[in-house]
Design an enzyme around this catalytic site. Structure first.
Site, short mmCIF file in Angstrom:
data_model
loop_
_atom_site.label_atom_id
_atom_site.label_comp_id
_atom_site.label_asym_id
_atom_site.label_seq_id
_atom_site.Cartn_x
_atom_site.Cartn_y
_atom_site.Cartn_z
N CYS A 2 12.00 -3.19 7.13
CA CYS A 2 13.20 -2.38 7.11
C CYS A 2 13.62 -2.32 5.66
CB CYS A 2 14.33 -3.05 7.90
SG CYS A 2 13.90 -3.42 9.61
N ARG A 28 10.92 2.83 4.26
CA ARG A 28 10.66 1.51 4.85
C ARG A 28 10.91 1.48 6.36
NH1 ARG A 28 10.17 -2.30 1.01
NH2 ARG A 28 10.57 -3.92 2.54
N TRP A 73 13.02 -0.31 10.84
CA TRP A 73 11.74 -0.05 11.51
C TRP A 73 11.64 -1.12 12.59
CZ3 TRP A 73 6.86 -2.59 11.95
CH2 TRP A 73 5.81 -1.77 12.41
N ASN A 99 15.72 -7.72 6.86
CA ASN A 99 14.36 -7.19 6.90
C ASN A 99 13.42 -8.37 7.09
OD1 ASN A 99 11.87 -5.88 6.40
ND2 ASN A 99 12.06 -6.25 4.20
N GLY A 100 12.56 -8.30 8.12
CA GLY A 100 11.62 -9.40 8.36
C GLY A 100 11.66 -9.81 9.81
N GLU A 471 -10.60 8.05 4.67
CA GLU A 471 -9.26 8.31 4.15
C GLU A 471 -8.81 9.72 4.53
OE1 GLU A 471 -6.89 6.73 3.15
OE2 GLU A 471 -5.63 8.13 2.05
N LYS A 475 -5.39 10.27 6.65
CA LYS A 475 -4.30 11.11 6.17
C LYS A 475 -3.99 12.19 7.18
CE LYS A 475 -3.10 9.46 3.68
NZ LYS A 475 -3.02 8.32 2.82
N GLU A 478 -2.30 10.70 10.31
CA GLU A 478 -1.01 10.09 9.97
C GLU A 478 0.11 11.11 9.83
OE1 GLU A 478 -1.35 8.36 6.06
OE2 GLU A 478 0.20 6.88 6.46
N HIS A 494 -25.24 8.69 16.52
CA HIS A 494 -25.24 7.48 17.35
C HIS A 494 -24.03 7.43 18.29
CE1 HIS A 494 -28.69 6.02 15.18
NE2 HIS A 494 -28.06 6.25 14.04
N LYS A 593 6.47 2.89 5.06
CA LYS A 593 5.68 2.79 3.84
C LYS A 593 5.16 1.38 3.61
CE LYS A 593 4.23 4.44 -0.13
NZ LYS A 593 3.05 5.31 -0.04
C1 AGP Z 1 -1.38 5.10 3.92
O1 AGP Z 1 -1.18 6.47 3.96
C2 AGP Z 1 -0.71 4.32 4.93
N1 AGP Z 1 0.66 4.62 4.99
C3 AGP Z 1 -1.09 2.87 5.08
O2 AGP Z 1 -2.36 2.87 5.65
C4 AGP Z 1 -1.09 1.94 3.86
O3 AGP Z 1 -2.11 2.30 2.99
C5 AGP Z 1 -1.25 0.48 4.34
O4 AGP Z 1 -0.16 0.14 5.13
C6 AGP Z 1 -1.40 -0.50 3.20
O5 AGP Z 1 -0.29 -0.50 2.37
P1 AGP Z 1 -0.32 -1.21 0.96
O6 AGP Z 1 -1.28 -0.48 0.10
O7 AGP Z 1 1.09 -1.13 0.45
O8 AGP Z 1 -0.75 -2.62 1.18
#
Ligand code: AGP
Length: 598
Positions: A2, A28, A73, A99-100, A471, A475, A478, A494, A593
């Site tokens: 959070c 966050r 979050w 947060n935590g 990746e 993306k 996501e 496969h 994030k």
């Molecule tokens: C990336 O688009 C994502 N939001 C997510 O996979 C991110 O890369 C992952 O949570 C790792 O985060 P970090 O690089 O801050 O450790």
């Protein structure tokens, strides 16, 4: 995970400071938001994004000379009004944001309930205001009540609390980030610097176990024995403008366009093109490791796959591990192994756990991170910064590109030898211009009209371009919420080939014209034979652009630099697809994030 924020020492704009701070912390989490103000304690909170709280604030016009705020979050309890922070005790005397995860909350809750306390949320956090209130009721002073409560908590937390009538904010950090902003007449607290950077760039990065008392006269930092400690104030280099959208519709698009600058910053001063040498002074005393293990999550894991692949090419045994799996089934390692955590935020709980596990086994650890003074940077033996600048969009873009360049710098610094690095340096130095040329001319947006109705999107590549395929798919799923998968191109036959239909476009990354490229051309034909349209992401060296149905061109460059360019084309496709579909690009559902829970 959070975001929390606090401000004390301002006269009449505390509400604006808190709301603006929450706006910059929404990355966050954005399940609910809330603020608490003092000295007459008022709490306003609402499920949903910050706009929902803004309506509540406008309707109530609260005032205060200090306060705390939270953007959530969800971990414990659904994203409802009753679970929104700040949480209070039964009498509304104490308000807390957190947060935590408080791991012993169930035990503390049972104890409190046995004493007759009624809980009004499903959260772990709510035990905190009740515990503080109990100590206050026992006649203990506010500061002692806060310390005694924090002493009882297990788990990870960044906590801030205010108490009715006390013109003070109390805060504590253990395992979740918390920074103090030092203004001329005000003090700020936040999970991250952008929350107050428009007011001050002078920052204290708190250590685990430290606590803070802030009032109108300033602040004091304590250790967990409640002894005041000396702390150093650092000045962050970025400004409020850099954390704004600068006219772009989304942070993600802004950050995609910032890649030329990010790559320049990452590379600057770390290579000598004439001599053909690369030098990362942060790690120049590390001897060549016997082996390298990368640990990372999500996008950073894809960078780790790339990093491991290029290290293996130089003859160093290297593997990439998903951090969330690493500590639970740790791979064997010798004392000469270097464990590298790749993490944009430097706060990802899974990655921190993996690095701590490696440290507990006596090996050297290194953080490749974007965040100065992050937990990973501080806990590892070494830190290398990728210098991408603040990244706000939940989808990682410029940090991934910079991680790939960072992996090259790291690999060449770690490996002993006299190789002529001039061609590599030349191509890495050319990346900013090459990326810019893609940004200026990409056909990615024009593909969206034809493919926005697809059933699914597949991405294939070989070698280092497997990381690009994975990746690209991450993306896409996501931010567009569309089904997308990435595969090593040779794996299609496969199993995944069964999914391929005329309604599943396949993005094929084909760089150069070597054996891998030729084999990928074969894979393109396989999917075309099943009716799937193919979009080649290619430098034009092979016949990929002639065979494919569509082409996203990248400038010719080295094999090491090409994945950065191919990925930019895929970033642009995913961005425009998500935009066409009307998705909340910077804040995709269910994500955040910085993932500070395991
Ligand atoms: C990336 O688009 C994502 N939001 C997510 O996979 C991110 O890369 C992952 O949570 C790792 O985060 P970090 O690089 O801050 O450790």
């Amino acid at each position: 995970m959070c975001g929390i924020v606090g401000s004390i020492g301002r006269s009449d704009d505390t509400v604006d400071v808190l709301m603006d701070g929450l706006r910059s912390l929404e990355y966050r989490g954005y399940d609910s938001t809330g603020i608490a103000l003092g000295p007459k304690l008022q709490v306003l909170r609402k499920s949903g994004e910050l706009d929902a709280l803004t309506e509540v604030v406008n309707a109530n016009e609260p005032t205060g000379t200090y306060g705390i705020g939270h953007t959530r979050w969800s971990t414990h309890g659904p994203p409802t009004d009753r679970n929104a922070h700040p949480h209070t005790d039964e009498n509304g005397r104490v308000a807390v944001v957190h947060n935590g995860i408080i791991e012993n909350y169930a035990e503390l809750k049972s104890e409190l309930e046995a004493q007759g306390v009624t809980f009004s949320s499903d959260t772990d956090t709510e035990v905190v205001p009740h515990l503080i209130a109990q100590r206050l009721a026992d006649g203990v002073d506010a500061e002692t009540a806060f310390h005694e409560t924090v002493d009882r908590l297990d788990g990870s937390y960044a906590i801030a609390a205010i108490i009715d009538g006390e013109e003070t904010i109390y805060a504590a950090r253990q395992g979740s980030p918390l920074v103090v902003g030092v203004g001329d007449t005000c003090t700020y607290l936040a999970s991250d610097v952008p929350a107050f950077v428009e007011h001050t760039r002078d920052v204290i990065y708190l250590e685990d176990g430290q606590r803070v008392r802030a009032d109108a006269d300033g602040y004091t930092v304590f250790d967990d024995d409640r002894e005041p400690v000396e702390v150093s104030i650092e000045t962050v280099s970025y400004t409020a403008e850099e954390t704004g959208k600068s006219g772009y519709d989304h942070y993600m698009l802004k950050e995609i366009h910032e890649q030329p600058t990010a790559l320049r910053q990452c590379f600057s001063g770390r290579a000598d093109a004439l001599e053909g040498t690369i030098s990362l002074e942060e790690v120049d005393e590390i001897p060549q490791p016997d082996a390298v293990q990368f640990v990372a999550c999500g996008t950073s894991y894809h960078a780790a796959l790339y990093g491991a692949s290029i290290l293996r090419e130089t003859g160093v045994p290297a593997e990439a591990y998903l951090a969330s799996e690493y500590a639970l089934s740790p791979p064997p390692l010798s004392l000469g192994t270097l464990v590298v955590g790749i993490t944009q935020s430097g706060e990802t709980a899974d990655t921190l756990a993996a690095l701590r596990d490696a440290q507990s086994r006596g090996v050297t650890t290194l953080a490749l991170t974007n965040t100065v003074n992050s937990t990973a940077a501080r806990e590892c033996d070494h830190a290398v910064y990728i210098r991408a600048g603040p990244e706000i969009g939940v989808a990682a873009t410029k940090t991934f590109s910079s991680q790939l360049v960072g992996c090259n710098l790291l690999a060449e610094e770690l490996v002993d030898g006299q190789r002529d690095l001039r061609p590599l340096i030349e191509s890495l130095r050319g990346l900013p211009d090459d990326v810019q040329s893609i940004l200026d001319s990409s056909a990615a947006e024009s593909l969206v009209d034809d493919y926005a109705d697809s059933d699914a999107y597949f991405f294939i590549g070989r070698g280092t371009n497997v990381a690009v395929a994975l990746e690209g798919a991450l993306k896409c799923k996501e931010i567009s919420y569309e089904h997308a998968e990435g595969f090593p191109a040779g794996e299609l036959k496969h199993g995944p080939l069964a999914l391929v239909t005329p309604d599943t476009p396949v993005f094929a990354v084909v760089i150069g014209d070597d054996e891998r490229a030729q084999k990928t051309l074969g894979n393109i034909k396989e999917v075309q034979a099943r009716g799937a349209p193919v979009i080649a992401v290619t430098d034009g060296e092979s016949a990929a652009d002639e065979i494919a149905d569509e082409t996203l061109m990248i400038p010719e460059t080295s094999e090491r630099a090409a994945p950065v360019l191919a990925n930019v084309q895929l970033q642009l496709f995913s961005y425009h697809l998500a935009d066409e579909l009307g998705r909340p690009i910077d804040k995709p559902r269910n994500l955040a994030k910085s993932v500070t829970v395991e």
